[in-house]
Design a protein around this motif. Structure first.
Motif, PDB file in Angstrom:
ATOM      1  N   ARG A  20       2.431   1.714  -3.428  1.00 33.36           N
ATOM      2  CA  ARG A  20       1.487   2.282  -4.397  1.00 33.36           C
ATOM      3  C   ARG A  20       1.304   3.776  -4.168  1.00 33.36           C
ATOM      4  O   ARG A  20       1.279   4.564  -5.114  1.00 33.36           O
ATOM      5  CB  ARG A  20       0.143   1.561  -4.327  1.00 33.36           C
ATOM      6  CG  ARG A  20       0.116   0.204  -5.023  1.00 33.36           C
ATOM      7  CD  ARG A  20      -1.308  -0.332  -5.163  1.00 33.36           C
ATOM      8  NE  ARG A  20      -1.962  -0.581  -3.882  1.00 33.36           N
ATOM      9  CZ  ARG A  20      -1.840  -1.691  -3.162  1.00 33.36           C
ATOM     10  NH1 ARG A  20      -1.092  -2.691  -3.607  1.00 33.36           N
ATOM     11  NH2 ARG A  20      -2.467  -1.833  -2.007  1.00 33.36           N
ATOM     12  N   GLU A  21       1.169   4.163  -2.905  1.00 40.04           N
ATOM     13  CA  GLU A  21       0.994   5.579  -2.576  1.00 40.04           C
ATOM     14  C   GLU A  21       2.221   6.394  -2.982  1.00 40.04           C
ATOM     15  O   GLU A  21       2.101   7.487  -3.534  1.00 40.04           O
ATOM     16  CB  GLU A  21       0.710   5.748  -1.081  1.00 40.04           C
ATOM     17  CG  GLU A  21      -0.651   5.239  -0.666  1.00 40.04           C
ATOM     18  CD  GLU A  21      -0.829   5.198   0.846  1.00 40.04           C
ATOM     19  OE1 GLU A  21       0.124   5.508   1.596  1.00 40.04           O
ATOM     20  OE2 GLU A  21      -1.950   4.850   1.274  1.00 40.04           O
ATOM     21  N   LEU A  22       3.400   5.852  -2.711  1.00 35.06           N
ATOM     22  CA  LEU A  22       4.631   6.548  -3.086  1.00 35.06           C
ATOM     23  C   LEU A  22       4.778   6.637  -4.605  1.00 35.06           C
ATOM     24  O   LEU A  22       5.194   7.670  -5.129  1.00 35.06           O
ATOM     25  CB  LEU A  22       5.848   5.854  -2.474  1.00 35.06           C
ATOM     26  CG  LEU A  22       6.025   6.026  -0.969  1.00 35.06           C
ATOM     27  CD1 LEU A  22       7.182   5.166  -0.471  1.00 35.06           C
ATOM     28  CD2 LEU A  22       6.246   7.485  -0.614  1.00 35.06           C
ATOM     29  N   SER A  23       4.413   5.583  -5.310  1.00 31.57           N
ATOM     30  CA  SER A  23       4.478   5.613  -6.769  1.00 31.57           C
ATOM     31  C   SER A  23       3.547   6.677  -7.326  1.00 31.57           C
ATOM     32  O   SER A  23       3.904   7.419  -8.248  1.00 31.57           O
ATOM     33  CB  SER A  23       4.110   4.245  -7.354  1.00 31.57           C
ATOM     34  OG  SER A  23       5.068   3.285  -6.998  1.00 31.57           O
ATOM     35  N   GLN A  24       2.357   6.778  -6.761  1.00 27.17           N
ATOM     36  CA  GLN A  24       1.403   7.802  -7.189  1.00 27.17           C
ATOM     37  C   GLN A  24       1.948   9.197  -6.904  1.00 27.17           C
ATOM     38  O   GLN A  24       1.835  10.098  -7.739  1.00 27.17           O
ATOM     39  CB  GLN A  24       0.054   7.595  -6.492  1.00 27.17           C
ATOM     40  CG  GLN A  24      -1.012   8.568  -6.925  1.00 27.17           C
ATOM     41  CD  GLN A  24      -1.337   8.463  -8.409  1.00 27.17           C
ATOM     42  OE1 GLN A  24      -1.322   7.388  -8.993  1.00 27.17           O
ATOM     43  NE2 GLN A  24      -1.615   9.589  -9.024  1.00 27.17           N
ATOM     44  N   THR A  25       2.557   9.374  -5.744  1.00 21.81           N
ATOM     45  CA  THR A  25       3.133  10.668  -5.382  1.00 21.81           C
ATOM     46  C   THR A  25       4.259  11.042  -6.344  1.00 21.81           C
ATOM     47  O   THR A  25       4.361  12.196  -6.774  1.00 21.81           O
ATOM     48  CB  THR A  25       3.648  10.646  -3.933  1.00 21.81           C
ATOM     49  OG1 THR A  25       2.551  10.339  -3.066  1.00 21.81           O
ATOM     50  CG2 THR A  25       4.252  11.971  -3.530  1.00 21.81           C
ATOM     51  N   GLU A  76       2.706  12.239  -9.551  1.00 24.78           N
ATOM     52  CA  GLU A  76       2.133  13.579  -9.379  1.00 24.78           C
ATOM     53  C   GLU A  76       3.227  14.642  -9.330  1.00 24.78           C
ATOM     54  O   GLU A  76       3.093  15.706  -9.950  1.00 24.78           O
ATOM     55  CB  GLU A  76       1.280  13.630  -8.113  1.00 24.78           C
ATOM     56  CG  GLU A  76       0.003  12.820  -8.211  1.00 24.78           C
ATOM     57  CD  GLU A  76      -0.699  12.655  -6.872  1.00 24.78           C
ATOM     58  OE1 GLU A  76      -0.231  13.223  -5.859  1.00 24.78           O
ATOM     59  OE2 GLU A  76      -1.722  11.952  -6.840  1.00 24.78           O
ATOM     60  N   THR A 101       0.842  -1.205   0.000  1.00 26.77           N
ATOM     61  CA  THR A 101       0.000   0.000   0.000  1.00 26.77           C
ATOM     62  C   THR A 101       0.874   1.251   0.000  1.00 26.77           C
ATOM     63  O   THR A 101       0.649   2.189  -0.773  1.00 26.77           O
ATOM     64  CB  THR A 101      -0.947   0.000   1.206  1.00 26.77           C
ATOM     65  OG1 THR A 101      -1.790  -1.150   1.132  1.00 26.77           O
ATOM     66  CG2 THR A 101      -1.799   1.255   1.242  1.00 26.77           C
ATOM     67  N   VAL A 102       1.889   1.262   0.841  1.00 28.75           N
ATOM     68  CA  VAL A 102       2.809   2.403   0.904  1.00 28.75           C
ATOM     69  C   VAL A 102       3.529   2.563  -0.432  1.00 28.75           C
ATOM     70  O   VAL A 102       3.688   3.684  -0.932  1.00 28.75           O
ATOM     71  CB  VAL A 102       3.807   2.231   2.070  1.00 28.75           C
ATOM     72  CG1 VAL A 102       4.936   3.252   1.979  1.00 28.75           C
ATOM     73  CG2 VAL A 102       3.093   2.339   3.400  1.00 28.75           C
TER      74      VAL A 102
END
Length: 96
Positions: free
Chosen positions: A20-25, A28, A17-18
Motif C-alpha cells: 500500500r505504501e509503495l502504491s501510494q508513493t 505521488e 502494508t508495504v
C-alpha cells in the motif's frame, strides 16, 4: 511439516502494508512527474513563442490583469507567469 501461521500472517500483513505504501508513493511520483513535465513544456513553449511578444505588451497585459510585482521581471519570466495565470494561452501539447 509445521507451519507458523501467526508468523506467516504477520509477514503477510507487513507485506500488504508495504505494498500500500509503495502504491501510494508511485501515485505521488506520477503526479509530481506530470507537474514537472508540464513545467518543462511551459518553459520550452515560452522559449519558442517569446519572440512574438514585446516586453511592454506583456507588462500591459499584466497590468490589465491585475498582476502584482511584474515590473522587474524579464520577458520570458513574465510570459510564463501570464500563461500560468491564464492571461496568455499557449498550446503546450507539442512539448510533452
Amino acid at each position: 511439516a509445521l507451519v507458523d501461521y501467526d508468523g506467516a500472517t504477520a509477514t503477510l500483513e507487513e507485506l500488504r502494508t508495504v505494498q500500500r505504501e509503495l502504491s501510494q508513493t508511485v501515485l505521488e511520483l506520477g503526479s509530481e512527474n506530470e507537474l514537472l513535465r508540464k513545467e518543462v513544456a511551459l518553459w520550452q513553449a515560452v522559449e519558442d513563442a517569446s519572440s512574438m511578444y514585446k516586453l511592454e505588451e506583456l507588462k500591459e497585459m499584466a497590468r490589465y490583469g491585475g498582476l502584482k510585482g511584474y515590473s522587474s521581471e524579464g520577458k520570458n519570466v513574465l510570459l510564463r507567469r501570464l500563461v500560468r495565470e491564464g492571461m496568455v494561452k499557449l498550446d503546450l501539447s507539442p512539448y510533452y
